[in-house]
Design an enzyme around this catalytic site. Structure first.
Site, short mmCIF file in Angstrom:
data_model
loop_
_atom_site.label_atom_id
_atom_site.label_comp_id
_atom_site.label_asym_id
_atom_site.label_seq_id
_atom_site.Cartn_x
_atom_site.Cartn_y
_atom_site.Cartn_z
N CYS A 2 18.99 -5.61 4.29
CA CYS A 2 19.87 -6.07 3.21
C CYS A 2 19.18 -7.04 2.24
CB CYS A 2 21.13 -6.75 3.74
SG CYS A 2 22.08 -5.73 4.84
N ARG A 27 14.73 -3.43 0.76
CA ARG A 27 15.29 -4.05 1.97
C ARG A 27 16.48 -3.26 2.53
NH1 ARG A 27 13.54 -9.35 2.36
NH2 ARG A 27 15.28 -9.88 3.71
N TRP A 75 21.61 -2.37 4.17
CA TRP A 75 21.11 -1.51 5.25
C TRP A 75 22.17 -1.60 6.34
CZ3 TRP A 75 19.71 -1.74 10.41
CH2 TRP A 75 18.94 -0.67 10.88
N ASN A 101 23.69 -11.04 5.09
CA ASN A 101 22.60 -10.35 5.79
C ASN A 101 22.55 -10.89 7.22
OD1 ASN A 101 20.32 -8.92 6.46
ND2 ASN A 101 18.90 -10.38 5.52
N GLY A 102 22.55 -10.01 8.20
CA GLY A 102 22.50 -10.46 9.60
C GLY A 102 23.53 -9.71 10.42
N GLU A 487 -0.44 5.41 14.50
CA GLU A 487 -0.08 4.98 13.15
C GLU A 487 0.05 6.21 12.22
OE1 GLU A 487 1.09 2.50 11.79
OE2 GLU A 487 0.58 2.61 9.68
N LYS A 491 3.42 7.14 10.23
CA LYS A 491 3.47 7.29 8.77
C LYS A 491 4.07 8.64 8.42
CE LYS A 491 3.01 4.09 7.48
NZ LYS A 491 2.59 2.84 8.03
N GLU A 494 7.89 8.79 9.22
CA GLU A 494 8.81 7.96 8.43
C GLU A 494 8.94 8.41 6.98
OE1 GLU A 494 7.91 3.75 8.33
OE2 GLU A 494 5.79 4.13 8.19
N HIS A 510 -1.70 15.72 30.42
CA HIS A 510 -0.67 15.28 31.37
C HIS A 510 0.73 15.57 30.86
CE1 HIS A 510 -3.69 13.36 33.90
NE2 HIS A 510 -4.28 13.09 32.75
N LYS A 609 12.47 -2.35 4.56
CA LYS A 609 11.15 -2.99 4.62
C LYS A 609 11.08 -4.12 5.64
CE LYS A 609 6.99 -3.53 2.89
NZ LYS A 609 6.03 -2.55 3.40
C1 F6R Z 1 6.02 1.22 9.14
C2 F6R Z 1 6.47 -0.14 8.99
C3 F6R Z 1 7.19 -0.77 10.13
C4 F6R Z 1 6.82 -2.27 10.23
C5 F6R Z 1 7.67 -2.94 11.31
C6 F6R Z 1 7.27 -4.39 11.51
O1 F6R Z 1 5.36 1.68 8.01
O2 F6R Z 1 6.30 -0.74 7.98
O3 F6R Z 1 6.93 -0.12 11.31
O4 F6R Z 1 5.47 -2.38 10.53
O5 F6R Z 1 9.01 -2.87 10.96
O6 F6R Z 1 7.37 -5.11 10.32
P1 F6R Z 1 6.70 -6.50 10.14
O7 F6R Z 1 5.22 -6.32 10.09
O8 F6R Z 1 7.23 -7.04 8.84
O9 F6R Z 1 7.09 -7.36 11.31
#
Ligand code: F6R
Length: 614
Positions: A2, A27, A75, A101-102, A487, A491, A494, A510, A609
């Site tokens: 949010c 956000r 969100w 937010n929360g 990773e 990527k 997502e 396995h 984010k």
């Molecule tokens: C993936 C991504 C998320 C963040 C995760 C932790 O591309 O961005 O997996 O890495 O939500 O976020 P931070 O680093 O802000 O704690």
């Protein structure tokens, strides 16, 4: 999660709020809304499900007036992302409006008791409790500040709230309890701004104050009064923020993600920056809080983070072990926070959170604060909440990252962690001086290597065109490249919504091997390093099962050429630094596949984010 915004001043609030929400959209983008006290003293609320652009379509900005207002981009946690559940919310008499937010942990109890007293709720959200609670307290006592403090003390959990009240048209109120994301107050010229994050404020002012937990702010256009939740005034420091205004625009790029991938040569240069003196090959971390003796006595390192930051931890575990010779473990913050782990003053917790707002990471850091262990945190937002808990914060210096999928913050976290491991290794004498010199000289070459890699994206475009229709991908790697396989898979899933899994290559037989057939592309991370022979065995195993192989390697060998369906070449660097440049193919394969699939790359569905809820 949010995004919250508030404005009070002499300019037109609806326009400022809407423009600011666009900058906070990363956000959360389930719904958008604003509330205004307009020029006819009415409380006007406009909201819509979906993105800010969708909201703008619904809105005739020219018809809206008002010099004070609040806004929100959501969100969803409680209640589906529809128009009714969108913020701002109001009380029964349409006098109070709030954005939140929360998560209010005791919202059911509060709602139930308010409903019993006659309050009518419209939404399914936990947030709506706040406006009704304030209304309820005001029924008994007409002191708005008291009612807000009372509300802040009643709701449980981590929460940030901004409030306007029809009968107080010259004031914005906000409070913060716990760590549910930041709240920044920007001082303009006879105008004030409130925002969850810097990008929304930076076009207007660079003088800001950060609201801390258990604080309330009463804001008029000329001044801000800060109080604690007992109503006692407090003095807070103002900060001047330095941010490159260009970093907020996409520039020539189609997406923020692509821009941020291209920012990486500069970002990594900034990360290394003044921390390395290449003349005498020394690494320096300004005001590092631990003595050489304490560093020598560290007996355990625990790296924690979530998502991409967790993958950075997994790479770094290898570096810390081999370079510092300190036993090192990695954990996901959401698991770590509930462990009964044995820690003492010789333990070092290193947390990584690019946002500095991730609820699980904050909770894990807070929980183990009492263990006497030392804490370092890496963040791309050095005044964030994680930095208030740690003994020491290292700014990863990636610059603002807007694309929801982390790219440059991952690369800069890796680079910072590598520097930190060398720094600690040097202090512990666990690393020969010549090795440090050699590694630093390899590190210095990375910005140029990465820049060259970005100049030619043809191989990624070709692969993406061929493979985007597939529904499942497997990524395999070993050693330092196993976390990169994870990773790469993260990527891809997502931003393109393709199912992908990252595995240590040795684990394949396995279980995952059962999935392999020609419909399952296997991305094999096979640089020419000490794991090459082992990886070749896995390559053969995939081939023997009719698998489709995309190999990523540093140089051609006949073996790889004969086995792989497609090959991506990456430049050579030292084995230790391969994961840093391996992030480029992980990012670009996903980006170009998502582009072919016409996905919303910067704002993938269901994501946000910063994850400020558990
Ligand atoms: C993936 C991504 C998320 C963040 C995760 C932790 O591309 O961005 O997996 O890495 O939500 O976020 P931070 O680093 O802000 O704690």
């Amino acid at each position: 999660m949010c995004g919250i915004i508030g404005y009070i001043g002499n300019n037109t609030a609806p326009k400022i709020l809407t423009e600011s929400l666009k900058k906070l959209e990363y956000r959360g983008y389930d719904s958008t809304g604003i509330a205004l006290l307009d020029n006819n003293s009415r409380l006007v609320i406009v909201k819509a499900s979906g993105t800010v652009n969708n909201f703008k379509k619904k809105l005739d900005l020219n018809k809206l007036t008002g010099k004070i207002g609040i806004g929100h981009t959501r969100w969803a946690t409680h209640g589906e992302p529809n128009n009714i559940n969108a913020h701002p919310h109001t009380d029964c008499n349409n006098k109070i409006s709030i954005v939140h937010n929360g998560i209010i942990e005791n919202h059911q109890e509060i709602r139930h008791s308010l409903e019993k007293s006659g309050h009518k709720f419209l939404s399914q959200t936990d947030s709506e409790c706040i406006s009704h609670l304030i209304e309820e307290y005001l029924n008994n006592n007409d002191d708005i500040e008291k009612a807000i403090r009372h509300t802040a003390n009643t709701i449980q959990g981590a929460n940030v709230v901004v409030i306007i009240h029809k009968e107080h048209p010259n004031k914005l109120f906000c409070f913060k309890v716990g760590s549910a994301g930041g709240l920044i107050i920007g001082n303009g010229n006879n105008e004030m701004f409130v925002s969850s994050d810097i990008p929304a404020i930076i076009p207007y002012t660079s003088t800001v104050t950060y609201l801390s937990t258990n604080e309330i702010a009463i804001i008029s256009s000329e001044k801000v009064e800060y109080k604690n939740l007992e109503g006692i005034s407090i003095t807070k420091k103002t900060n001047t923020i330095e941010i490159n205004r260009d970093s907020i625009s996409k520039g020539e790029f189609k997406h923020y993600m692509l821009k941020e991938i291209h920012d990486q040569p500069q970002a990594i240069t900034d990360t290394i920056g003044s921390r390395v003196s290449f003349t005498d090959n020394k690494i320096k971390f300004e005001k590092f809080p631990f003595t050489n003796q304490e560093i020598k006595e560290f007996s355990k390192i625990i790296l924690i983070g979530m998502g991409t930051s967790l993958h950075a931890c997994m790479v770094a575990k290898n570096w810390f072990e081999s370079i510092t010779r300190i036993p090192t473990e990695v954990d996901n913050s959401s698991e770590f926070r509930y462990r009964d782990i044995i820690l003492n003053e010789k333990s070092l917790i290193i947390s990584i959170s690019q946002s500095g707002e991730t609820a699980d990471t904050i909770a894990a850091m807070e929980k183990f604060k009492s263990s006497n262990s030392k804490q370092i945190t890496l963040s791309n937002s050095p005044k964030s909440q994680t930095s208030q808990i740690a003994d020491y914060t290292i700014d990863i210096r990636a610059g603002l990252e807007i694309g929801v999928a982390s790219t440059k913050t991952f690369m800069c976290s890796l680079t910072t962690l590598y520097l930190l491991s060398l720094f600690l290794g040097e202090k512990r004498n666990s690393l020969e001086k010549t090795k440090i010199t050699a590694q630093l000289s390899e590190l210095a070459k990375l910005p140029r290597i990465i820049s060259n890699m970005l100049d030619n994206q043809n191989q990624y475009k070709i692969i993406a065109k061929k493979y985007y229709p597939y529904s499942n991908f497997l990524y395999l790697g070993r050693g330092l490249n196993y976390p990169l396989a994870m990773e790469g898979a993260l990527k891809l899933k997502e931003i393109s919504y393709i199912h992908a899994e990252g595995y240590p290559a040795g684990e394949m037989k396995h279980g995952p091997i059962a999935l392999i057939d020609q419909n399952m592309p296997v991305v094999v991370l096979i640089p020419k390093d000490k794991m090459l022979d082992k990886m070749l065995i896995n390559l053969n195993e995939v081939k023997a099962r009719n698998g489709t192989i995309i190999a990523i390697t540093t140089e051609n060998t006949n073996y790889i050429e004969n086995l792989a369906n497609d090959i991506i070449f990456i430049p050579k660097t030292s084995d230790e630094l391969i994961p840093i440049i391996m992030s480029i193919p992980m990012q670009l394969i996903s980006y170009h596949i998502a582009l072919n699939k016409k996905c919303n790359i910067d704002m993938p569905r269901n994501l946000a984010k910063s994850v400020t809820v558990e």
